[in-house]
Design an enzyme around this catalytic site. Structure first.
Site, PDB file in Angstrom:
ATOM      1  CG  HIS A 193      -2.343   0.427   0.864  1.00  0.00           C
ATOM      2  ND1 HIS A 193      -2.624   1.387  -0.080  1.00  0.00           N
ATOM      3  CD2 HIS A 193      -3.554   0.005   1.328  1.00  0.00           C
ATOM      4  CE1 HIS A 193      -3.927   1.546  -0.180  1.00  0.00           C
ATOM      5  NE2 HIS A 193      -4.520   0.720   0.656  1.00  0.00           N
ATOM      6  CG  ASP A 240      -3.281   4.471  -4.245  1.00  0.00           C
ATOM      7  OD1 ASP A 240      -2.787   4.426  -3.102  1.00  0.00           O
ATOM      8  OD2 ASP A 240      -3.124   5.424  -5.027  1.00  0.00           O
TER       9      ASP A 240
END
Length: 553
Positions: A526, A530
């Site tokens: 992350h 995304d």
């Protein structure tokens, strides 16, 4: 002004190199292009080439010693020119590390103990213990190696190129090779013991020198040798040039001389029934290396490939015997292997340190399975996993935001598509990389995957073959696993966990029908990817697998 010759960097993982042999001596005249030293790197043995004319004024790193990348290993200049102060510092540096703990606080560094660690021996080329044989570094993550077996014993005569010990690293088992003629004077690290990279594991008395009557002494000396590589690595002077290495093809043996080949090349040739005398070596001084053997095998020179299957057959089917009812044997304590230690260390760092997110999608595999069946009918070996690798690669190319990795505080955006394939081996897991997977056909991907998986199980992959890429495919479908979550392999930014292709009931046009369905779970980093980016990638992957003719365009 004297020009330093620096230890070059030849790969992203190379941190140090070992001077195997100086091909020139102090005072020799050097011409631009001359090979002046043979160096052992983390990938192969190569030659350092001079890029200036002049005379070799000084050798800063003797044979058998290790120097970090960028450190001067010698100096080149005009005849009679003096090397400015500091060039001799590397030889003295190791003495500081072993200052006696009980010495007076005023000047402990000035008095180095004479009889302490074996790491000191390489600095003295003709006295003391002799020539140190160091534990080599053979993978980006290797910090130590375990001596599996000594192939020579103290007192044995040793020739350059002889394999003297078998070592277990975190990635593979390999043989340590002698680079000098002489007598094995002393074994420092016994079978079953560990040694850090760069630490002496034995000492060799040079040919012609008197071998001391030293038995193979057990040596709890592992901590001290860690300092040995740093000894030859002062900070590089400003403006110093990095000298690249040169590789020339040459016959493996010339004029009836001794055939020069690396231990791994010898092992593969023996397993595959290949006569090394037929192979042209491209390593230093005409040494036959692994790629030469692989090329020869590809040309059909092997006589008995069936021999290669013998080691595998031994392991197959070996199951623990059933114990008699009522007996309760004590659990066995088995030391962790080098690979297992590194996996444990990496996983404990990755899971808390890399913020994972997970996305799951179901893929109908009817069309993909049909392609595999058609290939099988044509006697072409293509697996479902090969189709998944190809689709994963094309989806990466079409989703450039996924084709990234985090390197320090920078995000690398790749212009090529390299996909890892997770391969289970006896004591862990390794991820060979299929380079340019988006540009290769299914048959090529299949052949490369099988070749690298086979060599991975033999622990015979080079570091360059399992580093790089931004994504790995981990498939446990062959074990009947429907769905699982995989851990990212940094610096990669994503991994696909692929389950089994199974028949499931699905709704189509208001009716329940049976379809071949596979579950895929994406684990993403992350910090650089995304959720929406991962979702777009999975949508692209699903479309390619459900309509595999799109893999052609």
């Amino acid at each position: 002004m004297a020009t330093p010759i620096q230890m070059p960097s030849l790969s992203p993982t190379m941190k140090e190199g070992k001077i195997v042999k100086w091909l020139k001596k102090v005072g020799d005249k050097i011409a631009s292009g001359d090979a002046i030293a043979e160096v052992e790197t983390d990938k192969s043995n190569l030659e350092v080439e001079a890029y200036d004319d002049g005379f070799l004024l000084e050798i800063s790193v003797p044979e058998g010693e290790v120097a970090t990348v960028g450190a001067p290993i010698g100096y080149l200049g005009a005849k009679g020119e003096k090397v400015s102060g500091g060039a001799a510092a590397p030889a003295a540096a190791p003495q500081k590390t072993e200052a006696p703990k009980a010495a007076a606080p005023s000047a402990p560094k000035a008095e180095a103990p004479a009889a302490k660690p074996p790491a000191q021996a390489p600095a003295a080329t003709g006295s003391g213990e002799g020539i140190a044989i160091l534990m080599p570094s053979l993978s980006p993550t290797m910090k130590e190696g375990k001596i599996i077996k000594w192939l020579k014993k103290a007192g044995d005569k040793v020739s350059s190129g002889d394999a003297i010990a078998e070592v277990e690293t975190d990635k593979s088992n390999l043989e340590v090779e002698a680079y000098d003629d002489g007598t094995l004077a002393r074994i420092v690290v016994n079978e079953g013991d560990m040694a850090t990279v760069g630490a002496p594991i034995a000492f060799l008395t040079p040919k012609g020198a008197k071998a001391g009557a030293t038995a193979p002494a057990a040596a709890p000396k592992a901590p001290a040798p860690q300092q040995a590589p740093a000894a030859a690595a002062p900070s590089a002077p400003a403006g110093a040039q990095v000298v690249p290495l040169r590789r020339e093809a040459a016959p493996a043996a010339s004029g009836g001389g001794r055939l020069r080949a690396s231990p791994l090349a010898k092992r593969i040739a023996q397993e595959r029934g290949l006569d090394l005398a037929q192979v042209r070596g491209t390593g230093p001084l005409g040494r036959v290396v692994k790629r030469d053997v692989e090329q020869a095998l590809g040309q059909g020179l092997a006589k008995a490939p069936a021999q290669a299957a013998a080691p595998q057959a031994k392991k197959a089917g070996a199951q623990p015997e059933a114990r008699a009812f009522g007996t309760r044997p004590e659990p066995q304590a088995v030391p962790m292997s080098s690979m297992r230690k590194v996996i444990g260390q990496r996983m404990s760092e990755v899971k808390p340190g890399v913020p994972h997110f997970y996305l799951t999608v179901e893929v109908e595999m009817e069309a993909a399975v049909k392609i595999r069946e058609e290939a099988k009918a044509l006697d072409v070996k293509v697996s479902v996993n090969d189709i998944i690798v190809k689709a994963a690669a094309i989806a990466l190319r079409r989703s450039p935001k996924m084709n990234v990795s985090l390197q320090g505080d920078q995000v690398l955006h790749y212009g090529t598509v390299d996909v890892g394939i997770a391969v289970a081996i006896e004591d862990g897991l390794i991820t060979p990389i299929i380079r340019d997977a988006d540009l290769k056909g299914l048959q090529t991907i299949s052949a490369e995957s099988r070749d690298m998986a086979e060599r991975a199980r033999k622990r015979a992959l080079k570091p360059a073959e399992y580093t790089g890429g931004s994504l790995t495919v981990s498939n446990l479908g062959m074990y009947g696993i429907d769905q699982f979550i995989a851990v990212i392999n940094p610096p990669q930014s994503a991994i696909l966990a692929v389950g089994a292709v199974a028949e499931k009931a699905v709704a189509r046009d208001g009716q329940v029908v049976v379809r071949k369905v596979m579950t895929v779970t994406l684990s993403g980093d992350h910090r650089v990817i995304d959720g929406a980016t991962g979702a777009e990638y999975l949508r692209e992957l699903k479309g390619l697998l459900e309509h595999p003719t799109r893999l052609l365009f």
